[in-house]
Scaffold this motif. Sequence first.
Motif, PDB file in Angstrom:
ATOM      1  N   UNK A 121       1.113  -1.641  -0.286  1.00 52.06           N
ATOM      2  CA  UNK A 121      -0.539  -0.138   0.295  1.00 52.06           C
ATOM      3  C   UNK A 121       0.234   1.413   0.053  1.00 52.06           C
ATOM      4  N   UNK A 122       2.515   1.203  -0.084  1.00 50.14           N
ATOM      5  CA  UNK A 122       2.881   2.010   0.023  1.00 50.14           C
ATOM      6  C   UNK A 122       2.722   2.901  -1.100  1.00 50.14           C
ATOM      7  N   UNK A 123       3.148   4.084  -1.655  1.00 46.67           N
ATOM      8  CA  UNK A 123       2.746   5.548  -2.839  1.00 46.67           C
ATOM      9  C   UNK A 123       4.670   5.215  -3.356  1.00 46.67           C
ATOM     10  N   UNK A 124       3.978   4.839  -4.657  1.00 45.87           N
ATOM     11  CA  UNK A 124       4.922   5.293  -5.265  1.00 45.87           C
ATOM     12  C   UNK A 124       5.506   6.757  -5.794  1.00 45.87           C
ATOM     13  N   UNK A 125       6.469   7.568  -4.941  1.00 42.75           N
ATOM     14  CA  UNK A 125       7.202   8.556  -5.727  1.00 42.75           C
ATOM     15  C   UNK A 125       7.106   9.110  -6.845  1.00 42.75           C
ATOM     16  N   UNK A 126       6.672  10.289  -7.085  1.00 39.76           N
ATOM     17  CA  UNK A 126       7.599  11.095  -8.473  1.00 39.76           C
ATOM     18  C   UNK A 126       7.778  12.530  -8.817  1.00 39.76           C
ATOM     19  N   UNK A 127       8.722  13.115  -9.228  1.00 39.31           N
ATOM     20  CA  UNK A 127       8.887  14.377  -9.695  1.00 39.31           C
ATOM     21  C   UNK A 127       8.146  15.040 -10.235  1.00 39.31           C
ATOM     22  N   UNK A 128       7.251  16.293  -9.664  1.00 37.63           N
ATOM     23  CA  UNK A 128       6.363  16.839 -10.669  1.00 37.63           C
ATOM     24  C   UNK A 128       6.690  17.691 -11.587  1.00 37.63           C
ATOM     25  N   UNK A 129       7.115  17.349 -12.103  1.00 35.56           N
ATOM     26  CA  UNK A 129       7.710  17.746 -13.938  1.00 35.56           C
ATOM     27  C   UNK A 129       7.579  16.925 -15.087  1.00 35.56           C
ATOM     28  N   UNK A 130       7.189  17.738 -16.155  1.00 35.50           N
ATOM     29  CA  UNK A 130       7.011  17.748 -17.506  1.00 35.50           C
ATOM     30  C   UNK A 130       7.886  17.100 -18.449  1.00 35.50           C
ATOM     31  N   UNK A 131       8.741  18.475 -18.723  1.00 37.62           N
ATOM     32  CA  UNK A 131       9.869  18.454 -19.600  1.00 37.62           C
ATOM     33  C   UNK A 131      11.397  19.082 -18.648  1.00 37.62           C
ATOM     34  N   UNK A 132      11.219  17.864 -18.215  1.00 37.49           N
ATOM     35  CA  UNK A 132      12.647  17.624 -16.958  1.00 37.49           C
ATOM     36  C   UNK A 132      12.715  17.578 -16.093  1.00 37.49           C
ATOM     37  N   UNK A 133      13.477  16.768 -14.810  1.00 35.50           N
ATOM     38  CA  UNK A 133      13.955  17.041 -13.700  1.00 35.50           C
ATOM     39  C   UNK A 133      14.321  18.074 -12.941  1.00 35.50           C
ATOM     40  N   UNK A 173      -6.266  10.791 -25.599  1.00 33.98           N
ATOM     41  CA  UNK A 173      -5.019  11.676 -24.583  1.00 33.98           C
ATOM     42  C   UNK A 173      -4.622  11.685 -24.008  1.00 33.98           C
ATOM     43  N   UNK A 174      -3.430  12.005 -23.615  1.00 33.24           N
ATOM     44  CA  UNK A 174      -2.289  11.503 -22.374  1.00 33.24           C
ATOM     45  C   UNK A 174      -2.453  12.373 -21.887  1.00 33.24           C
ATOM     46  N   UNK A 175      -1.596  12.288 -20.250  1.00 32.42           N
ATOM     47  CA  UNK A 175      -1.319  12.894 -19.060  1.00 32.42           C
ATOM     48  C   UNK A 175       0.056  12.454 -18.172  1.00 32.42           C
ATOM     49  N   UNK A 176       0.940  13.912 -18.365  1.00 32.60           N
ATOM     50  CA  UNK A 176       1.820  12.708 -17.513  1.00 32.60           C
ATOM     51  C   UNK A 176       2.623  13.902 -16.293  1.00 32.60           C
ATOM     52  N   UNK A 177       2.304  12.338 -15.825  1.00 33.11           N
ATOM     53  CA  UNK A 177       2.038  12.779 -13.778  1.00 33.11           C
ATOM     54  C   UNK A 177       3.240  12.469 -13.508  1.00 33.11           C
ATOM     55  N   UNK A 178       4.272  12.760 -13.745  1.00 39.64           N
ATOM     56  CA  UNK A 178       5.341  13.356 -12.814  1.00 39.64           C
ATOM     57  C   UNK A 178       6.525  12.057 -13.542  1.00 39.64           C
ATOM     58  N   UNK A 179       7.623  12.419 -12.689  1.00 42.29           N
ATOM     59  CA  UNK A 179       8.998  11.076 -13.068  1.00 42.29           C
ATOM     60  C   UNK A 179       9.378  10.495 -12.199  1.00 42.29           C
ATOM     61  N   UNK A 180       9.023   9.124 -12.039  1.00 41.70           N
ATOM     62  CA  UNK A 180       9.347   8.217 -10.741  1.00 41.70           C
ATOM     63  C   UNK A 180      11.729   8.715  -9.852  1.00 41.70           C
ATOM     64  N   UNK A 181      10.884   9.248  -8.378  1.00 37.54           N
ATOM     65  CA  UNK A 181      11.780   9.384  -8.357  1.00 37.54           C
ATOM     66  C   UNK A 181      13.014   8.583  -7.646  1.00 37.54           C
TER      67      UNK A 181
END
Length: 269
Positions: A121-133, A173-181
Amino acid sequence: MSYYTSLTGLKNAQTELNVISHNIANAETNGFKKSNTQFADIISSSIVTDPSLTVGIGSRVSVIAQDFNVGAIEQTGNALDIAIGGEGFFTTVSPKSGQTEYTRNGAFSVDGSGFIKNAQGARLQVFPSVGGVTNTAVHQDAQVAPTNAAGSAYASVTIDQEGMVVASYDDGSNVTLGTVALANFVAPSGLKQVGDSSWKVTGKSGEANFGAPGSGAFGPLNSGSLERSNVDIAEELVDLISAQRYFQANAKAIDTATQISQTVINLRT
């Protein structure tokens, strides 16, 4: 003295047997990292002891070292099964305790609220970015919206080699949620094992250094794959035999010391 010397050997052998048994038990656990037992000798001496007459008094467990070599990568075909092809750990946060944990087990799924989470149940963390971290100090839960701005329903989610998490909807359509941290550590062997192929930061490991997959020392991601345990069964069985002989030899030394003591007692009586 010989009793206590051999007793340290017996305790060490038991510890090694426990470690090897744990490794074998987790040979099929995804993301599991095996451990190795290392020993050190114990010497009884003082500043006035003649070095040529120094007597050893046994051994001790110096460290149970974790081996973070990459395990075999297995294809699964599941879009949310991801393996790290090199260094790094997935960053997860428990929604209940708020504690951050790190894992190499990339078996994720989407829950009813749209969060990408692991089996615990632990949630995967992502960097909130679209065009690069640009800021690795900030990360958040990866969450898929049930509908997009146009009202279309969620269809699927994918993660590419660079860690981009993209949700797809019925209207195409596609929506980018972020980049895996991903996280890395100066001394990963200092991480604390907490079970479920997960670790926590300690003073020995150092603080986590975050980065995007495929950047710097961080490995790229392999979507549709999982990293298996790095336990080699054949190697563990050989070590198991060696540890068993180690235990038997120390037990025999105690038995011999007992016989000698008994002989001395019989002479005196």
